[in-house]
Design a protein around this motif. Sequence first.
Motif, PDB file in Angstrom:
ATOM      1  N   LYS A  14       8.380  -5.580 -11.731  1.00 13.32           N
ATOM      2  CA  LYS A  14       7.545  -6.516 -12.486  1.00 13.32           C
ATOM      3  C   LYS A  14       6.083  -6.094 -12.338  1.00 13.32           C
ATOM      4  O   LYS A  14       5.536  -6.115 -11.249  1.00 13.32           O
ATOM      5  N   GLY A  55       3.747  -7.635 -17.935  1.00 15.36           N
ATOM      6  CA  GLY A  55       2.979  -8.863 -18.158  1.00 15.36           C
ATOM      7  C   GLY A  55       1.867  -8.635 -19.174  1.00 15.36           C
ATOM      8  O   GLY A  55       1.756  -7.560 -19.768  1.00 15.36           O
ATOM      9  N   GLY A 136       8.254 -10.901 -22.868  1.00 15.17           N
ATOM     10  CA  GLY A 136       8.886 -11.862 -21.963  1.00 15.17           C
ATOM     11  C   GLY A 136      10.272 -12.231 -22.422  1.00 15.17           C
ATOM     12  O   GLY A 136      11.125 -11.363 -22.648  1.00 15.17           O
ATOM     13  N   THR A 143       6.972 -17.468 -18.421  1.00 10.27           N
ATOM     14  CA  THR A 143       6.092 -16.403 -17.942  1.00 10.27           C
ATOM     15  C   THR A 143       6.904 -15.114 -17.864  1.00 10.27           C
ATOM     16  O   THR A 143       8.145 -15.147 -17.926  1.00 10.27           O
TER      17      THR A 143
HETATM   18  N1  UDP Z   1       4.554 -15.594 -22.335  1.00  6.03           N
HETATM   19  C1  UDP Z   1       5.393 -16.476 -23.012  1.00  6.03           C
HETATM   20  N2  UDP Z   1       6.755 -16.393 -22.817  1.00  6.03           N
HETATM   21  C2  UDP Z   1       7.314 -15.480 -21.973  1.00  6.03           C
HETATM   22  C3  UDP Z   1       6.466 -14.604 -21.262  1.00  6.03           C
HETATM   23  C4  UDP Z   1       5.099 -14.667 -21.471  1.00  6.03           C
HETATM   24  O1  UDP Z   1       4.926 -17.313 -23.776  1.00  6.03           O
HETATM   25  O2  UDP Z   1       8.558 -15.438 -21.847  1.00  6.03           O
HETATM   26  C5  UDP Z   1       3.105 -15.606 -22.620  1.00  6.03           C
HETATM   27  C6  UDP Z   1       2.328 -16.638 -21.829  1.00  6.03           C
HETATM   28  O3  UDP Z   1       1.294 -17.126 -22.651  1.00  6.03           O
HETATM   29  C7  UDP Z   1       1.729 -15.809 -20.718  1.00  6.03           C
HETATM   30  C8  UDP Z   1       1.436 -14.496 -21.407  1.00  6.03           C
HETATM   31  O4  UDP Z   1       2.554 -14.343 -22.299  1.00  6.03           O
HETATM   32  O5  UDP Z   1       0.579 -16.403 -20.191  1.00  6.03           O
HETATM   33  C9  UDP Z   1       1.312 -13.287 -20.521  1.00  6.03           C
HETATM   34  O6  UDP Z   1       2.366 -13.257 -19.582  1.00  6.03           O
HETATM   35  P1  UDP Z   1       2.118 -13.502 -18.018  1.00  6.03           P
HETATM   36  O7  UDP Z   1       1.035 -14.535 -17.821  1.00  6.03           O
HETATM   37  O8  UDP Z   1       3.425 -13.773 -17.387  1.00  6.03           O
HETATM   38  O9  UDP Z   1       1.587 -12.086 -17.601  1.00  6.03           O
HETATM   39  P2  UDP Z   1       1.130 -11.538 -16.154  1.00  6.03           P
HETATM   40  O10 UDP Z   1       0.598 -12.696 -15.367  1.00  6.03           O
HETATM   41  O11 UDP Z   1       2.339 -10.969 -15.521  1.00  6.03           O
HETATM   42  O12 UDP Z   1       0.117 -10.508 -16.477  1.00  6.03           O
END
Ligand code: UDP
Length: 239
Positions: A14, A55, A136, A143
């Motif tokens: 991840k 992410g 995602g 998330t």
């Molecule tokens: N997100 C979503 N559904 C998912 C995964 C991600 O809506 O299944 C969106 C959500 O707005 C999130 C953004 O994508 O804030 C970025 O993902 P995340 O914050 O998990 O990223 P990381 O913190 O790992 O960089």
Amino acid sequence: MAAPKPAFQRILLKLSGESLLGKLANGIDVATARTIAQEIKDVHALGVEIAIMMGGGNIIRGQRVTSEGLERVAADQMGLLATVMNGIALQDALEKLGVVTRHMSAVEIKAIAEPFIRRRAIRHLEKGRVVIFTAGLGSPYFTTDTAAALRALEIKAQVILKATKVDGVYTADPMTDPGAKRFAKIRCIDVLKRGLKVMDATAISLCKDNDLPIIVFNLRKRGNIKRAVLGEDIGTRVY
Ligand code: UDP
């Protein structure tokens, strides 16, 4: 000397969007993507099957833009697309190093990535391709941590390697509390009870209910992905 034997045959790594920031405040630092790609290549060379959940927080986080007035679903959709951009960058960096990859998005975006199809993802892994999952779960209010846990279960990964910027899970935030102590290992249930920030509660619950271990480790130390895969005692094991 014989090559070191990995502790896991199939992993889900991840990577937060932040891992691509380098020294930037926002966006993708191409040199940092290249460094991470090299580390992934080194693990791939051990014969380990690697899936990555990407992410998007370096570009946009749904919750933050919602707090500024955007509707949550729209904000999350933007967040999902941010992960796709990161996936493109990582794919490019890996392929420049000669690693064969497949990019699978949970949101259909066929000109850029394959749709996520579980059996096809497993086939890619069996053929030695590094699989990059983006978008995602394709739905708002989740998330990429939760997506990482679900996909890891679907593809039967033996472990989630959760890359962070600290050495593992601590009693408090080590960035702000110098007295914070690192756990060598901790149970999922205790992570939930103590409200420790490892992954969100949905992700931890999925791991707990399905006996999927997580290794939380510091991505900023070169060679750490490989150390974790070789079973070295780094970071924190959440079980
Ligand atoms: N997100 C979503 N559904 C998912 C995964 C991600 O809506 O299944 C969106 C959500 O707005 C999130 C953004 O994508 O804030 C970025 O993902 P995340 O914050 O998990 O990223 P990381 O913190 O790992 O960089």
